[in-house]
Write an enzyme that holds these catalytic residues in place. Structure first.
Site, PDB file in Angstrom:
ATOM      1  N   GLU A  53     -20.268   1.158  44.369  1.00  0.00           N
ATOM      2  CA  GLU A  53     -19.428   0.203  45.082  1.00  0.00           C
ATOM      3  C   GLU A  53     -19.900   0.244  46.537  1.00  0.00           C
ATOM      4  O   GLU A  53     -19.943   1.325  47.136  1.00  0.00           O
ATOM      5  CB  GLU A  53     -17.976   0.684  44.968  1.00  0.00           C
ATOM      6  N   ARG A 100     -19.122  15.380  37.416  1.00  0.00           N
ATOM      7  CA  ARG A 100     -19.630  14.986  38.723  1.00  0.00           C
ATOM      8  C   ARG A 100     -20.045  16.220  39.513  1.00  0.00           C
ATOM      9  O   ARG A 100     -19.592  17.333  39.250  1.00  0.00           O
ATOM     10  CB  ARG A 100     -18.607  14.153  39.484  1.00  0.00           C
ATOM     11  N   LYS A 153     -16.791   8.893  49.104  1.00  0.00           N
ATOM     12  CA  LYS A 153     -17.033   7.916  50.173  1.00  0.00           C
ATOM     13  C   LYS A 153     -15.771   7.663  50.979  1.00  0.00           C
ATOM     14  O   LYS A 153     -15.817   7.528  52.191  1.00  0.00           O
ATOM     15  CB  LYS A 153     -17.520   6.593  49.571  1.00  0.00           C
TER      16      LYS A 153
END
Ligand code: ATP
Ligand code: MG
Length: 801
Positions: free
Chosen positions: A34, A261, A271
């Site tokens: 994104e 992750r 982020k």
């Protein structure tokens, strides 16, 4: 052997199986960021998986910007992400996509679901919808609008799109199961109204799809086969499949696979949180060298290869864990060790006047830039004169016995120069601070050894004061002071965990003249201090500095080798306990102290004293130390480790006797062994010098890749064995010549006669399977284009026969 052999990770195993079954013609993956910030090292892991799998199996990987949220996304982020992915070494070719390009098709998919009675327009408020969802233990309640007619739903959905309603007036929801144990399935919201400007589609749309609705469709539209994401999406897999099935995508369609992750100690990888560090001014920008962003790591001086090595070390798993920060540092050091020239700089200069050196005379000393290289080729000239600078930490006025650097009346070696004795200390009469040392040098010790055979214990770095050049040096520490930065008390904020000392700027450092020529982004090792890089922005010629500005260096990583220290400790514990002289007792030292390798008051790192102590009680080790530096061409650090313990040193000697590549052998013992041993003892490990020598010989001949060699090494340490036999048993023998390569390709075809026949009968999708077979044999170390071409020929030839 089966338990040792490390096969492909679970995702690669799935892909391989699918190709073998012929389920897909070709692997197609995607990396779907994104564009709402900069990529971080966690993304680098995902990128390595997505692009890596596509490459290894001869497929393709799309870069797709998942830009369905108009509020947070910006074009500049998309541009920065592309730059970062390229820098990491990946290429999406013509396959660059934007989710926003699919808005029309997504809208159509929404209408399809409405027509099938699988979606409805809900006019409840956001809070009502949330409240109606129920909890994990209680089912939800159906919305009063759940049974609207298809016509009414189509009409309202069209008017939502046409902009007739304000934000929040309606949403489109899936009509699934308000009692589903999976909360995600309780009539999830697919579309909401947002009168917002989108950075690509402008004001064309005022309804925007949510992730669960959009992502699976994007994958399906692009013909993705394996949609790989992180574990937090596990619960979303059900909706992923539901939507694709209901909209009518048939098998073989895309499926979602999740892996753990990446989390790193003392580091934030989100982020949304990193953007706060930037916006609230806690760092200088997305590329602040302390940031875990790709841009930050690049400016810090880390190479793409080091990031790649690190990501491989961590691997692809299903288990969430926090990775040791030291692993990243290890990967960085390991990579820079072979590529950074060694030079000298002094961070906190202390003036030294050599009283018996003629005033005005400057001697030119030749010194290697790559002391590891045999034969030595690149050298530079270092000026030596009456007035020098040494680092303040390398002098102590009243040192403990085991301080082997400069002190009144003591002698040290100046790297690449002479022995130096300190005769007198000059103080500032007002402050009492030491401002100058008056010393004498021994002109007969040029090159670092004395004709009378007398020894010195320490070697220190230095620069000639007049010829040295000014440097600004930025020393970085971890950005957070807690291993889990998110671990905060009620009402706290991760910002509370920021390390206030994460940046130290040293403005008065001095470097040897060779450094004057360094351009932005050049990496060097300052001997004994660490690896450094000239700042891409602020150093001379950088993007924010003129070409006449000063030199600014970032410390990439220290030289500390906590692994080497562990080895020396554990072996010293076992062998030297009784012999250890009083002065060389181990100092209690926290990881954090040695950890940053910042020299404090006493000697650097606890183990150095242990090893110096060992050399004192065992003269043979002291002799070896000299030989390793002077004749064998090892670095000071390597020589120190390899002569600091008898068991280690004997291992080294035996390995070199088997295969005469001392630098290669040293690197395995110093860099790899500690990692394998962890806290174990070298004497109890299975590793024998002869086997180690043989292993190095195999890598030198190209039969074994470095990665493959690590796997063999791991077994040698665990239980010993013959490297050659192990290599073959583990299928690691590398193909270094084209003939052997062809043989492998032929074998892949011969070993799978049915698949070859199917391929020849037109099932060309099996190419991926064959690619996978060959690529696995060569451990991924082959050009897929070449493999594909060879395979095509091999499979084609069979046809004619
Ligand atoms: P962030 O919270 O940092 O914004 P994200 O998951 O929202 O992370 P995306 O841009 O949506 O960021 O992520 C793109 C891809 O990168 C996704 O497939 C995601 O699973 C993966 N990814 C994100 N963070 C990590 C991580 N820490 N480790 C591995 N993969 C990650
Ligand atoms: Mg996301």
């Amino acid at each position: 052997m089966a338990s040792i052999e490390r096969g492909p990770d679970f995702i690669r195993a799935i892909v391989e199986r699918h190709l073998a079954e012929g389920r897909y013609r070709e692997v197609v993956t995607r990396f779907p960021p994104e564009p709402n910030g900069y990529l971080h090292i966690g993304h680098a892991q995902a990128i390595g998986v997505d692009f890596g799998i596509a490459r290894e199996f001869g497929g393709r990987c799309h870069l797709r910007f998942d830009d369905t949220n108009p509020i947070t996304e910006e074009g500049r982020y998309a541009a920065a992400m592309q730059e970062d992915i390229r820098w990491l070494g990946h290429d999406w070719g013509e396959h660059l996509y934007y989710a926003s390009d699919y808005f029309e098709r997504m809208y159509e998919a929404g209408r399809t679901l409405i027509r099938k009675g699988k979606a409805y327009v809900d006019s409840q408020t956001e809070e009502e919808i949330r409240a109606g969802r129920g909890t994990v233990t209680e089912p939800g309640v159906p919305s009063p609008y759940r049974d609207r007619s298809v016509e009414e739903n189509l009409d309202l959905f069209a008017r939502m799109r046409a902009g007739e309603f304000p934000d929040g007036a309606h949403v489109l929801r899936g009509k699934i199961d308000m009692a589903s144990p999976n909360m995600v399935m309780r009539d999830p919201v697919f579309y909401r109204i947002r009168h917002a400007h989108h950075y690509r589609t402008g004001d064309d749309w005022c309804i925007y799809p949510l992730y669960d609705f959009a992502h699976c469709l994007e994958d399906a539209f692009e013909g993705i086969t394996h949609s790989i994401c992180t574990l937090e999406f596990e619960n979303n897999r059900e909706i992923y499949d539901w939507i694709l099935d209901e909209v009518g995508f048939e098998e073989p369609r895309t499926h979602q696979y999740e892996f753990a992750r990446l989390n790193i100690e003392y580091t934030l990888l989100s982020k949304r949180k990193l953007i706060r560090l930037v916006n609230e001014g806690h760092v200088s920008g997305w590329d602040d060298p302390r940031m875990p962003t790709v841009a930050g790591l690049r400016r810090r001086g880390v190479t793409p290869e080091a990031i790649q090595a690190f990501v491989q070390m961590v691997g692809v798993t299903k288990v969430d864990a926090r990775t040791d920060f030291g692993k990243l540092e290890y990967a960085i050091r390991d990579d820079l060790n072979s590529r950074a020239p060694r030079v000298m700089a002094v961070l906190r200069p202390l003036k030294v006047v050599i009283t018996n050196f003629p005033e005005g005379r400057v001697e030119a000393l030749e010194a290697p830039l790559y002391p590891h290289d045999v034969p030595l080729e690149d050298t530079r000239t270092i000026p030596f004169s009456r007035e020098l600078f040494i680092d303040r930490e390398d002098f102590m006025e009243d040192p403990p016995e085991d301080f082997f650097r400069l002190a009144p009346g003591r002698e040290v070696r100046l790297r690449y120069a002479y022995f130096l004795r300190c005769d007198e200390v000059v103080r500032d009469p007002r402050t009492g601070d030491v401002v100058e040392l008056r010393c004498t040098y021994d002109p007969d010790t040029r090159g670092g050894s004395a004709p009378d055979g007398r020894k010195v214990r320490g070697t220190i770095h230095w620069v000639s004061s007049e010829q040295s050049i000014p440097l600004e040096v930025r020393l970085y520490d971890r950005l957070f002071r807690t291993a889990d930065p998110d671990d905060v008390p009620e009402g706290g904020d991760f910002l509370d965990n920021l390390n206030p000392d994460s940046l130290e700027v040293v403005t008065r450092a001095r470097g040897e003249p060779w450094l004057a020529g360094t351009g932005p982004g050049e990496r060097v090792q300052f001997e004994r201090l660490g690896y450094f890089v000239t700042d891409l922005r602020d150093s001379r010629g950088g993007s924010d500095a003129g070409s006449d500005g000063g030199l600014v260096f970032n410390r990439i990583v220290t030289l500390r080798d906590s692994w080497a220290r562990k080895v020396a400790r554990s072996t010293a514990d076992q062998a030297e306990d009784t012999k250890r002289p009083k002065g060389a007792e181990k100092m209690p030292r926290s990881e954090a102290d040695g950890g940053e390798g910042r020299p404090r008051g006493s000697a650097r790192g606890g183990a150095r004293e242990d090893r110096d102590g060992a050399r004192r009680v065992d003269p043979e080790l002291a002799v070896r130390f000299e030989r390793y530096t002077a004749e064998v061409g090892l670095t000071e650090e390597e020589a120190d480790v390899l002569s600091g313990d008898r068991a280690l040193s004997d291992l080294f000697e035996a390995a070199v006797a088997t295969h005469d590549n001392p630098r290669g052998v040293a690197s395995w013992i110093v860099n790899e062994l500690p990692r394998e041993l962890d806290a174990g003892l070298v004497s109890e490990s299975g590793l024998e010098g002869e086997a180690l020598g043989a292993l190095v010989a195999l890598t030198d001949s190209g039969a074994l890749s470095r990665t493959g060699a690590r796997e063999v090494f791991s077994i040698l340490v665990a239980r010993g064995g013959d490297p050659d036999a192990l290599m073959d048993a583990m299928g690691l023998r590398q193909v270094s010549d084209p003939e052997a390569f062809r043989a492998l390709v032929a074998a892949a075809v011969v070993d799978n006669p049915e698949k070859a026949a199917e391929y020849r009968a037109g099932k060309v999708g099996l190419m991926g399977f064959f690619m996978g077979q060959v690529m696995r044999e060569v451990g991924g170390a082959a050009d897929p284009q070449v493999v594909r071409a060879l395979l095509e020929r091999e499979l084609g030839e069979g046809e004619g026969a």
